[in-house]
Design an enzyme around this catalytic site. Structure first.
Site, short mmCIF file in Angstrom:
data_model
loop_
_atom_site.label_atom_id
_atom_site.label_comp_id
_atom_site.label_asym_id
_atom_site.label_seq_id
_atom_site.Cartn_x
_atom_site.Cartn_y
_atom_site.Cartn_z
N LYS B 80 -6.61 1.65 -2.43
CA LYS B 80 -6.24 1.16 -3.76
C LYS B 80 -7.20 1.76 -4.77
O LYS B 80 -8.41 1.80 -4.52
CB LYS B 80 -6.33 -0.37 -3.76
CG LYS B 80 -5.96 -1.05 -5.06
CD LYS B 80 -6.05 -2.57 -4.90
CE LYS B 80 -5.62 -3.33 -6.13
NZ LYS B 80 -5.63 -4.80 -5.92
N SER B 155 -1.37 -7.06 -6.84
CA SER B 155 -1.67 -5.82 -7.51
C SER B 155 -1.87 -4.63 -6.57
O SER B 155 -1.88 -3.49 -7.03
CB SER B 155 -2.93 -5.97 -8.36
OG SER B 155 -4.07 -6.26 -7.54
N SER B 179 -3.15 -10.62 -4.29
CA SER B 179 -2.85 -9.20 -4.50
C SER B 179 -2.81 -8.36 -3.23
O SER B 179 -2.38 -7.21 -3.28
CB SER B 179 -3.85 -8.59 -5.48
OG SER B 179 -3.59 -9.03 -6.78
#
Lengths: 60, 470
Positions: B80, B155, B179
């Protein structure tokens, strides 16, 4: 929340959101105010916040 | 051998160790697949082909020389794009950090490199891990591989997409309110939010330091356990990093679940919010699987889900604003609308309300701790619905089934537990007591092996067709 009051609150933060941001920001803040009301009210003075820090124990 | 890009870490590592699968060839296969398919998914912000191939050659040489490091050696993963990577931009999917090039790897990234993983690239996220899928950022939002018109969740959106679509064998995500588990849910993979403090947060762009968790996202719970084996290390420079005895996460897997006591906070998803019928049906069917594996199931009662959600929201907003205030005052135009407004709202949380939110959090931790003296795990759906239309999901609206475990810091895993009438994944959340992540993973692994949902993968459009559709 009336428009002027919210505008004054925004000004106090030093933020300068776009005019078109204001309705969405106000809705978010209204929701935040509602959430904040949930944590107000009587509490024992002894209630600790979770963020009370702990020092590491010395290694021996 | 199954398609290499759909192998699990457990499958691929056995072949790599036996020198029947080359890390270089495996890395090439993933890089080719990213080049062919990511235009329709937007999982990657920055593929790192040259660096990945160089790392793969190193891994191959090490293994050929008899220096096999373990199950992650030669495994291609994605990060990420809020994980710092030395010398490589770490943008937070934001124009504000477009040119942010860290000097050092995040602690967890360094651990993964030492274990011999191959970093394929940096993955899409919601801007600074908050807000939602946005179309006003420098890079487009990731799309769900089961239906590219749908949300992948966030996210850690690119992480969920890459793993489900076979564009990475595993990925790292972060979780402040759901997330990791949200995209794991909607992308149909396994995602673990470990116990707070188990994994270092150092070198990861912070959102809300008291709620932020790093964690693995993989096709299976078994693979999450293999990742945890490497990742769960004390970091003396992370103030929240726990010092707990090492656990053999992989060895904890297997066997039945006889005697395991499962608690179900049924009011969370039956009265505190409304679940889609297919999600509820999948959940009830999952309970039957656990009963068949030897577990007992009892309903439990906790505070209303909305309270966990609201207090989490207050803390997140206040802590995020504290981090972003200077930038939001000086360069608000460098944020997308959703991230900008969500973080700005934190300016309106008073200091007293923030402290009282943290005091309420103490009470909630004590409450969940007391309930979990009578059960070993809590089970519930991860999300009350399957993936909605891309851009149509507001993560700030309504109660959240994932936030209670950011509030408490207890470990929570999302696993796929079926598909709805539209072919979109449904999901099951398994939460445990602090530092019993191995038990959570054991339950997830047992469930996945007792069901057939790990055999279904999304079907992507042919590369040419996807380009024509754009």
């Amino acid at each position: 929340m009336d428009e002027m009051t919210f505008a004054a609150r925004v000004k106090a933060t030093g933020l300068t959101p776009k005019p078109e941001d204001m309705p969405k920001l106000e809705a978010l803040v209204r929701d935040m105010d509602r959430a904040a009301a949930l944590v107000r009210g009587p509490r024992s003075y002894a209630e600790e916040p979770l963020s009370a820090f702990r020092l590491p124990t010395p290694s021996r | 051998m199954s398609d290499p890009y759909f192998m699990t870490i457990a499958e691929a590592s056995a072949l790599i160790r036996a020198r029947k699968l080359s890390p270089v060839e495996l890395t090439r296969i993933f890089l080719d697949r990213i080049a062919a398919y990511d235009a329709q998914l937007n999982a990657y912000i920055l593929p790192l082909a040259d660096a990945a191939l160089a790392a793969a050659r190193t891994a191959e040489t090490e293994i050929a020389g008899g220096h096999y490091k373990g199950p992650l050696h030669g495994i291609p993963i994605g990060l990420k794009d809020i994980y710092n990577t030395a010398g490589v931009a770490t943008t937070g999917h934001s124009a504000l950090f477009r040119d942010h090039v860290p000097d050092a790897d995040a602690f967890t990234v360094a651990l993964l490199r030492e274990a011999g993983t191959i970093t394929l690239g940096k993955l899409s996220t919601w801007e600074f891990a908050i807000g939602g899928a946005s179309f006003d950022l420098p890079w487009p939002p990731a799309r769900n591989p089961w239906n590219t018109a749908r949300e992948p969740g966030g996210s850690s959106s690119g992480s969920g997409v890459a793993v489900a679509a076979g564009l990475a064998m595993a990925a790292m995500g972060t979780d402040t309110g759901g997330s990791i588990r949200g995209p794991a849910s909607w992308c149909g993979i396994s995602g673990l939010k470990p116990t707070y403090g188990y994994l270092s947060r150092r070198g990861i762009l912070p959102l809300s330091p008291s709620l932020d968790h790093a964690g693995p996202m993989c096709w299976t719970s078994e693979d999450c356990a293999l990742m945890m084996q490497v990742l769960a290390k004390h970091d003396p420079l992370d103030a929240a990093s726990a010092t707990v005895p090492p656990v053999d996460f992989a060895a904890a897997l297997g066997g039945d679940l006889k005697g395991l006591r499962i608690g179900v906070p049924r009011h969370f998803f039956e009265t505190d919010l409304t679940c889609e019928p297919d999600v509820l049906a999948a959940f009830e069917a999952s309970l039957e699987v656990f009963r068949a594996l030897g577990a007992t199931v009892t309903d439990v009662t906790l505070s209303p889900l909305g309270l966990f959600t609201d207090v989490n929201g207050l803390i997140t907003a206040a802590e995020a604003y504290a981090i972003h205030r200077e930038w939001l005052q000086k360069t608000p135009h460098l944020y997308g609308e959703r991230g900008r407004l969500r973080i700005m709202a934190g300016a309106f949380v008073t200091a007293a309300d923030y402290v009282n939110a943290q005091r309420e959090r103490t009470r909630l931790v004590q409450e969940v701790t007391a309930v979990m003296t009578g059960c070993d795990l809590l089970l519930m759906p991860t999300r009350q619905m399957t993936a909605p239309e891309l851009g149509g999901y507001d993560s700030s609206a309504g109660a959240s089934l994932t936030r209670p475990f950011n509030m408490t810091g207890f470990p929570a895993l999302s696993v796929c537990n079926g598909f709805d009438r539209n072919g979109l994944p449904t999901s099951l959340q398994i939460a445990g007591r602090p530092f019993e992540d191995h038990l959570v993973l054991k339950a997830g692994d047992a469930y996945e092996k007792a069901t057939s949902y790990r055999s279904a993968r999304p079907t992507l459009s042919a590369p040419a067709a996807a380009l024509a559709a754009n």
